[in-house]
Design a protein around this motif. Structure first.
Motif, PDB file in Angstrom:
ATOM      1  N   LYS A 149       0.845  -1.200   0.000  1.00 53.77           N
ATOM      2  CA  LYS A 149       0.000   0.000   0.000  1.00 53.77           C
ATOM      3  C   LYS A 149       0.884   1.255   0.000  1.00 53.77           C
ATOM      4  N   GLN A 150       1.896   1.246   0.851  1.00 51.38           N
ATOM      5  CA  GLN A 150       2.802   2.400   0.919  1.00 51.38           C
ATOM      6  C   GLN A 150       3.538   2.604  -0.405  1.00 51.38           C
ATOM      7  N   LEU A 151       3.930   1.484  -0.986  1.00 51.25           N
ATOM      8  CA  LEU A 151       4.668   1.540  -2.244  1.00 51.25           C
ATOM      9  C   LEU A 151       3.814   2.163  -3.345  1.00 51.25           C
ATOM     10  N   LEU A 152       2.573   1.719  -3.434  1.00 51.97           N
ATOM     11  CA  LEU A 152       1.671   2.255  -4.450  1.00 51.97           C
ATOM     12  C   LEU A 152       1.427   3.744  -4.234  1.00 51.97           C
ATOM     13  N   ASP A 153       1.283   4.126  -2.987  1.00 51.22           N
ATOM     14  CA  ASP A 153       1.067   5.540  -2.690  1.00 51.22           C
ATOM     15  C   ASP A 153       2.273   6.363  -3.127  1.00 51.22           C
ATOM     16  N   LEU A 154       3.470   5.842  -2.866  1.00 49.44           N
ATOM     17  CA  LEU A 154       4.687   6.540  -3.262  1.00 49.44           C
ATOM     18  C   LEU A 154       4.776   6.685  -4.776  1.00 49.44           C
ATOM     19  N   LEU A 156      -9.080   6.285 -18.402  1.00 44.91           N
ATOM     20  CA  LEU A 156      -8.087   7.297 -18.029  1.00 44.91           C
ATOM     21  C   LEU A 156      -8.695   8.388 -17.150  1.00 44.91           C
ATOM     22  N   LYS A 157      -7.878   8.904 -16.226  1.00 43.89           N
ATOM     23  CA  LYS A 157      -8.295  10.081 -15.465  1.00 43.89           C
ATOM     24  C   LYS A 157      -8.446  11.260 -16.427  1.00 43.89           C
ATOM     25  N   LEU A 216       3.169   3.521 -20.374  1.00 37.88           N
ATOM     26  CA  LEU A 216       3.006   2.796 -21.638  1.00 37.88           C
ATOM     27  C   LEU A 216       4.251   1.974 -21.951  1.00 37.88           C
ATOM     28  N   ARG A 217       5.403   2.558 -21.712  1.00 37.20           N
ATOM     29  CA  ARG A 217       6.640   1.792 -21.920  1.00 37.20           C
ATOM     30  C   ARG A 217       6.634   0.536 -21.067  1.00 37.20           C
ATOM     31  N   GLU A 218       6.213   0.677 -19.815  1.00 38.52           N
ATOM     32  CA  GLU A 218       6.224  -0.468 -18.905  1.00 38.52           C
ATOM     33  C   GLU A 218       5.233  -1.549 -19.348  1.00 38.52           C
ATOM     34  N   LEU A 219       4.044  -1.125 -19.781  1.00 40.04           N
ATOM     35  CA  LEU A 219       3.043  -2.115 -20.216  1.00 40.04           C
ATOM     36  C   LEU A 219       3.504  -2.825 -21.483  1.00 40.04           C
ATOM     37  N   ILE A 220       4.107  -2.072 -22.411  1.00 42.91           N
ATOM     38  CA  ILE A 220       4.620  -2.692 -23.638  1.00 42.91           C
ATOM     39  C   ILE A 220       5.782  -3.626 -23.313  1.00 42.91           C
ATOM     40  N   SER A 221       6.652  -3.217 -22.383  1.00 44.74           N
ATOM     41  CA  SER A 221       7.780  -4.062 -21.985  1.00 44.74           C
ATOM     42  C   SER A 221       7.288  -5.379 -21.393  1.00 44.74           C
ATOM     43  N   VAL A 261       0.788   2.378 -13.968  1.00 49.31           N
ATOM     44  CA  VAL A 261      -0.490   2.621 -14.636  1.00 49.31           C
ATOM     45  C   VAL A 261      -1.430   3.436 -13.742  1.00 49.31           C
ATOM     46  N   PHE A 262      -1.240   3.336 -12.416  1.00 46.05           N
ATOM     47  CA  PHE A 262      -2.114   4.074 -11.507  1.00 46.05           C
ATOM     48  C   PHE A 262      -1.838   5.576 -11.519  1.00 46.05           C
ATOM     49  N   MET A 263      -0.811   5.998 -12.244  1.00 47.65           N
ATOM     50  CA  MET A 263      -0.602   7.432 -12.427  1.00 47.65           C
ATOM     51  C   MET A 263      -1.655   8.016 -13.366  1.00 47.65           C
TER      52      MET A 263
END
Length: 626
Positions: A19-24, A185-186, A37-42, A136-138
């Motif tokens: 939880k802390q990691l995701l918040d960070l 998307l937000k 997008l780079r991460e999802l494609i990777s 992706v949560f960004m």
């Protein structure tokens, strides 16, 4: 884990550190949301690579729909984003392991430390501990992952989370293997629902992924991984286009180097030599610090400009280095300390210097173009890369008193044509070839046909003296007063002053100039000039002093030794004037004018007002009717 009232949806709670990691990740550290997008494609590319590898030994893998590839669909009206692949997929256990827990211990502490130091998390760092997916949560508040493993007997699953406290997993019907990730998307991230924006990011980060990436039915990553081909398969047109793409240059490259290494480390590299150096490289050295070739791991770009691949003095090279010996989730910090990277850097540096040496021998015109553009930068390596110092010294080129303008001589060629009795390699530093050739200090050497290297590159004064010697021949500035010119002095017919007149004249110069000079001595180096200034044995030569003064304006000028050519008519006439009338005011005027003229030659005359006024006084005296 808790069952959700008898339904097939199971809810899982993230561990506290997750939880802390995701918040960070989402709120504190990342400043470049496009990285998601780079991460999802990777991840999709990795899944496709795994299934391709496993299919070599396992014939029972579940078939995928269509050819291997990555498909992206966006809807700018609904702000929806979907990315799917037909790769290895995940089982329920793998979903929990990959998307529900921190991949490596210490991750949270590391990221918390970055936050405490108020550092922004580099985009290249996001995948370091296997947490790239969570970027992706960004751009969204909730993510859905639908997946089915390629392994026989597998079932489909749906994983869903808002990236806060919990995630759910439920069993679903899914026909083929692979993974589909979808989300809305937000509002502030709606740019990522536009196809042109997605296409730009793909071309920036993932253009050479080894599987087709389609967007709205169009393949986007059209350029193939040239560096993976053998040299014989590379076409010049493709190489030129690839160079222009990675370098943002409109010209073709000057030359290229293809490297394929297998052994303790395995990597492929495709490096290009630009025809011209960007001006900022020469005038703002800091520009080199953050440059470097692109680093790929398994054809996925990890760093756009990886400064750790090459020493600073070679970072003007443009291109790609691709290795399979690093993790896809490598960070800049890991790159810096990685023994794999150190080995790649060592091998690449050797190959590059060998490439330059080959150009010098086989394509001298091309080498001349390269050296004119990048020679000043390469020379920096002499004071930083001691392992390759000898190779760099062999690459050095100089203009000299025996070369035409823009022609060069090597130290080896210089030594090869030295006279048998010449024990030293001489150089002369200044601002331009014409200024150097006009300098009085060169007269002795020119008169006797002794070759002198002409150093007009500002970098030279910092690096050339550090060579000290070449083939046991010391390198020496012709300004240094400890050169013994008397041994080879020849009588040219004009007699120097006799001793009884010499010392009074030298004393006269000392009296008039006072503490502006260190000493006044008889010169054996001058041929056609009356006086010159030289540096003492332990002093900086004049060019070095000028460079230091540019960096430190209040640095006091060092005192010079004034050498007087006692065979020169002006000095002999001055002696006669002194003998006739020691009180003649013109004597002091002449001495000051000779000194200022010597300063003018050095580029060290701060004010010309007195010089011009004194010149008019002397002209008036010379034109006086007797």
């Amino acid at each position: 884990m808790s069952s959700n009232n008898g339904s097939s949806v199971q809810e899982f709670e993230y561990k506290a550190e997750m939880k802390q990691l995701l918040d960070l990740i989402v709120h504190s550290l990342y400043t470049h949301p496009e990285i998601f997008l780079r991460e999802l494609i990777s991840n999709a590319s990795d899944a496709l690579s795994k299934v391709r590898f496993n299919a070599l030994t396992d014939q029972d893998l579940l078939e995928g729909e269509g050819d291997p590839g990555i498909r992206i669909t966006v809807d700018p009206k609904e702000l929806t984003f979907v990315i799917e692949d037909n790769g290895i997929g995940m089982s329920e256990e793998e979903l929990i392991a990959n998307l529900g827990t921190v991949a490596k211990s210490g991750t949270l502490g590391f990221m918390q430390a970055l936050k405490d130091q108020q550092k922004e998390l580099d985009g290249n760092l996001i995948g370091q501990f296997g947490v790239g997916f969570y970027s992706v949560f960004m751009v969204t508040d909730e993510v859905t992952v639908e997946t089915r493993s390629a392994r026989p007997g597998s079932e489909g699953y749906r994983w869903r989370s808002s990236g806060e406290g919990t995630y759910t997993i439920e069993k679903i019907e899914k026909a083929g293997r692979g993974t589909t990730i979808s989300f809305r998307l937000k509002e502030e991230s709606k740019e990522f629902a536009e196809e042109y924006r997605i296409e730009h990011i793909i071309k920036k980060y993932s253009n050479f992924v080894d599987f087709p990436i389609t967007l709205g039915g169009r393949q986007i990553n059209s350029v193939t991984a040239l560096w993976q081909r053998s040299k014989s398969e590379m076409k010049e047109e493709e190489l030129n286009e690839f160079y222009k793409f990675v370098a943002n240059d409109f010209q073709d490259p000057l030359d290229y180097l293809h490297v394929s290494v297998e052994g303790m480390v395995s990597f492929k590299a495709l490096l290009f030599l630009p025809k011209e150096a960007p001006p900022e490289l020469l005038y703002r050295q800091s520009e080199l610090e953050n440059r470097g070739p692109q680093l790929y791991v398994k054809k996925v770009m990890i760093q756009h400009e990886c400064r750790d691949l090459l020493p600073e003095y070679l970072r003007f090279l443009v291109g790609v280095v691709d290795t399979e010996d690093l993790s896809l989730n490598v960070s800049r910090e890991i790159v810096q300390s990685s023994p794999v990277m150190a080995k790649i850097r060592q091998i690449l540096t050797g190959k590059i210097l060998g490439w330059f040496e080959g150009l010098a021998k086989e394509q001298p015109e091309k080498f001349r173009t390269f050296y004119k553009a990048f020679g000043p930068i390469v020379k920096i390596g002499l004071n930083t890369d001691f392992t390759n110092r000898d190779k760099l010294i062999e690459l050095l080129r100089f203009e000299s008193t025996k070369t035409a303008p823009d022609e060069y001589v090597t130290l080896g060629q210089y030594v090869g044509r030295m006279a048998p009795d010449q024990k030293e390699i001489y150089f002369h530093s200044g601002s331009s070839r014409s200024q150097l050739l006009a300098h009085p200090n060169l007269e002795y050497f020119q008169d006797r046909g002794i070759e002198v290297l002409l150093l007009s590159d500002p970098v030279d004064v910092f690096v050339i003296p550090s060579i000290h010697e070449y083939e046991k021949k010391p390198l020496k500035s012709i300004e240094k007063a400890d050169i013994d010119f008397t041994k080879t002095a020849e009588n040219d017919g004009s007699e120097p002053l006799p001793e009884n007149l010499l010392q009074p004249v030298l004393g006269l110069f000392r009296d008039v100039l006072g503490d502006r000079i260190e000493d006044v001595v008889e010169s054996h180096r001058l041929v056609s000039s009356p006086v010159t200034l030289v540096s003492g044995k332990d002093a900086l030569d004049s060019q070095m002093e000028r460079m230091m003064k540019m960096m430190q304006a209040d640095m006091p000028a060092g005192k010079k030794i004034l050498e007087v050519n006692t065979s020169h008519p002006i000095i002999r006439n001055l002696s006669g004037m002194y003998m006739a009338n020691a009180a003649n005011p013109l004597i002091g005027t002449v001495i000051r004018q000779l000194y200022d003229a010597a300063l003018l030659h050095e580029g060290g005359l701060d004010s010309t007002t007195e010089f011009l006024s004194r010149m008019n006084e002397l002209i008036e005296a010379a034109t006086l009717q007797r």
